[in-house]
Design an enzyme around this catalytic site. Structure first.
Site, PDB file in Angstrom:
ATOM      1  N   GLU A 240     -16.213  10.731  23.212  1.00 19.47           N
ATOM      2  CA  GLU A 240     -15.076  10.972  22.174  1.00 19.47           C
ATOM      3  C   GLU A 240     -15.289  11.310  20.917  1.00 19.47           C
ATOM      4  O   GLU A 240     -14.194  11.784  21.563  1.00 19.47           O
ATOM      5  CB  GLU A 240     -14.070  10.617  23.855  1.00 19.47           C
ATOM      6  CG  GLU A 240     -13.727   9.364  22.518  1.00 19.47           C
ATOM      7  CD  GLU A 240     -13.013   8.489  22.943  1.00 19.47           C
ATOM      8  OE1 GLU A 240     -13.126   7.017  23.748  1.00 19.47           O
ATOM      9  OE2 GLU A 240     -11.949   8.743  23.996  1.00 19.47           O
TER      10      GLU A 240
ATOM     11  N   HIS B  94      -6.670  -3.738  10.172  1.00 22.24           N
ATOM     12  CA  HIS B  94      -8.214  -4.374   9.466  1.00 22.24           C
ATOM     13  C   HIS B  94      -8.856  -4.770  10.918  1.00 22.24           C
ATOM     14  O   HIS B  94      -8.997  -5.987  11.263  1.00 22.24           O
ATOM     15  CB  HIS B  94      -8.061  -5.582   8.846  1.00 22.24           C
ATOM     16  CG  HIS B  94      -6.810  -5.534   7.335  1.00 22.24           C
ATOM     17  ND1 HIS B  94      -6.758  -6.431   7.365  1.00 22.24           N
ATOM     18  CD2 HIS B  94      -7.297  -4.543   7.018  1.00 22.24           C
ATOM     19  CE1 HIS B  94      -6.290  -6.220   6.286  1.00 22.24           C
ATOM     20  NE2 HIS B  94      -6.321  -4.713   6.057  1.00 22.24           N
TER      21      HIS B  94
ATOM     22  N   HIS C 144      -2.582   1.994   8.625  1.00 26.38           N
ATOM     23  CA  HIS C 144      -3.737   0.895   7.845  1.00 26.38           C
ATOM     24  C   HIS C 144      -4.076  -0.109   8.515  1.00 26.38           C
ATOM     25  O   HIS C 144      -3.226  -0.447   8.706  1.00 26.38           O
ATOM     26  CB  HIS C 144      -3.303   0.388   6.788  1.00 26.38           C
ATOM     27  CG  HIS C 144      -4.326  -0.527   5.903  1.00 26.38           C
ATOM     28  ND1 HIS C 144      -5.779  -0.095   5.724  1.00 26.38           N
ATOM     29  CD2 HIS C 144      -3.780  -1.359   4.969  1.00 26.38           C
ATOM     30  CE1 HIS C 144      -6.387  -0.888   5.697  1.00 26.38           C
ATOM     31  NE2 HIS C 144      -5.306  -2.341   5.162  1.00 26.38           N
TER      32      HIS C 144
ATOM     33  N   GLU D 187       0.685  -1.317  -0.238  1.00 22.16           N
ATOM     34  CA  GLU D 187       0.039   0.142   0.067  1.00 22.16           C
ATOM     35  C   GLU D 187       0.842   1.045   0.238  1.00 22.16           C
ATOM     36  O   GLU D 187       0.134   2.719   0.495  1.00 22.16           O
ATOM     37  CB  GLU D 187      -0.864   0.086   1.038  1.00 22.16           C
ATOM     38  CG  GLU D 187      -1.594  -1.129   1.247  1.00 22.16           C
ATOM     39  CD  GLU D 187      -2.914  -1.532   0.142  1.00 22.16           C
ATOM     40  OE1 GLU D 187      -3.388  -0.465  -0.575  1.00 22.16           O
ATOM     41  OE2 GLU D 187      -3.953  -2.417   0.141  1.00 22.16           O
TER      42      GLU D 187
ATOM     43  N   HIS E 295     -13.310  -3.709   3.893  1.00 16.24           N
ATOM     44  CA  HIS E 295     -11.137  -3.956   4.172  1.00 16.24           C
ATOM     45  C   HIS E 295     -10.681  -3.311   5.628  1.00 16.24           C
ATOM     46  O   HIS E 295     -10.004  -3.810   6.673  1.00 16.24           O
ATOM     47  CB  HIS E 295     -10.715  -3.358   2.872  1.00 16.24           C
ATOM     48  CG  HIS E 295      -9.777  -3.783   2.777  1.00 16.24           C
ATOM     49  ND1 HIS E 295      -8.517  -3.335   1.413  1.00 16.24           N
ATOM     50  CD2 HIS E 295      -8.259  -3.532   3.476  1.00 16.24           C
ATOM     51  CE1 HIS E 295      -7.245  -3.514   1.960  1.00 16.24           C
ATOM     52  NE2 HIS E 295      -7.197  -3.753   3.354  1.00 16.24           N
TER      53      HIS E 295
HETATM   54  O1  2HA Z   1      -0.310  -4.775   3.488  1.00 12.16           O
HETATM   55  O2  2HA Z   1      -3.527  -4.530   4.218  1.00 12.16           O
HETATM   56  O3  2HA Z   1      -4.202  -3.849   2.073  1.00 12.16           O
HETATM   57  C1  2HA Z   1      -1.668  -6.092   3.666  1.00 12.16           C
HETATM   58  C2  2HA Z   1      -3.087  -5.371   3.250  1.00 12.16           C
HETATM   59  C3  2HA Z   1      -2.569  -4.747   1.951  1.00 12.16           C
HETATM   60 ZN    ZN Z   2      -5.230  -3.792   3.940  1.00 13.04          ZN
END
Ligand code: 2HA
Ligand code: ZN
Length: 275
Positions: A171, A143, A141, A117, A212
């Protein structure tokens, strides 16, 4: 003394560990980049490779990131392994003077590239650096499961997600008064999702990738991790409330309550999300 003793590297590794401990980084899920301060680059420089890697074109370009250095997780690497062997799982990359290619200055000693990414991180660094007068340094980023679950039931709009999150934890309006952006489902890793996300990040500190995960930004590791943590905590409450209440919310924070929070905490809420 080793590069791993430097505060900036220790702080970066700690954030990877924190994300792993939250359960947000199954397998190689998620990625973290940090735009280094010039003095941090100088602290790390004695540990750089004698011969840097080859320049690799990114497919995206940013004038305001020419010559910058980033710490990045490695593509395909696991957050779980970062604290055990940082030199094999993270790297420092240098950006060229054209602002369109990177090369590895340190790390990934067993081979590899910065995160898949990286184009998204790079464009988002560019946008957030501009939007914050240079203050933003971290793009993260992750998940987080509850937030991802919400993207299966709510309309994929900034309005719907911002209101649900603001009202699920008191909050939230203080932590992200501008709201959150929402990106429709897109193929990860490419220039398209990078461009769509960076459009949202002109307005928001964080954007949700449907089905995602989360993209969050901030000036340091504490604030960026705190933002992601706050958003996911609120999402968890929202999921619990809908799950245990048969989909019925009996009482919630009203729009006037939100305005009252904003008034007392001295933040300006994005009025377009209020009724
Ligand atoms: O690195 O999360 O979006 C793996 C991921 C891709
Ligand atoms: Zn990801």
């Amino acid at each position: 003394m080793s590069i791993l003793d430097l505060d900036i590297i220790k702080g970066y590794i700690r954030m990877c560990t924190d994300g792993w401990n939250q359960g947000w980084h199954e397998r190689n899920g998620g990625n973290l980049t940090y735009r280094m301060r010039p003095e941090e680059v100088e602290q790390c420089r004695p540990y750089f490779k004698a011969t840097p890697g080859q320049w690799v074109n990114m497919g995206v370009q940013a004038d305001n990131l020419r010559g910058e250095f980033f710490i990045s997780t490695g593509s395909g690497k696991y957050f779980r392994n970062v604290p055990l062997a940082p030199q094999d799982n993270i790297c420092i990359v240098e950006i060229n003077e054209a602002g369109d290619a990177w090369r590895i200055a340190w790390g990934l000693e067993k081979g590899g590239h910065p995160t898949s990414e990286f184009p998204s991180h790079f464009l988002n660094h560019s946008v957030r650096k501009e939007a914050t007068g240079g203050a933003c340094r971290v793009i993260y980023h992750a998940h987080p499961a509850n937030l991802i679950a919400m993207t299966y039931i709510l309309p994929l709009t900034a309005q719907d997600f911002t209101r649900a999150l603001w009202k699920s934890a008191t909050e939230c309006p203080v932590v992200f008064p501008e709201g959150v952006g929402v990106c429709p489902w897109m193929v990860p890793g490419g220039a398209d999702i990078a461009m769509a996300t960076s459009e949202l990040m002109k307005t928001y500190q964080a954007a949700i990738w449907a089905q995602h995960g989360l993209f969050a930004s901030g000036p340091d590791f504490d604030i960026t991790f705190g933002l992601a943590h706050t958003i996911e905590k609120s999402a968890e409450i929202y999921v619990k409330v809908l799950s245990m209440g048969g989909g019925i919310i009996r009482q919630t924070i009203t729009d006037d309550d939100l305005r009252a929070i904003a008034r007392d905490f001295g933040v300006t809420l994005n009025e377009k999300f209020l009724n």
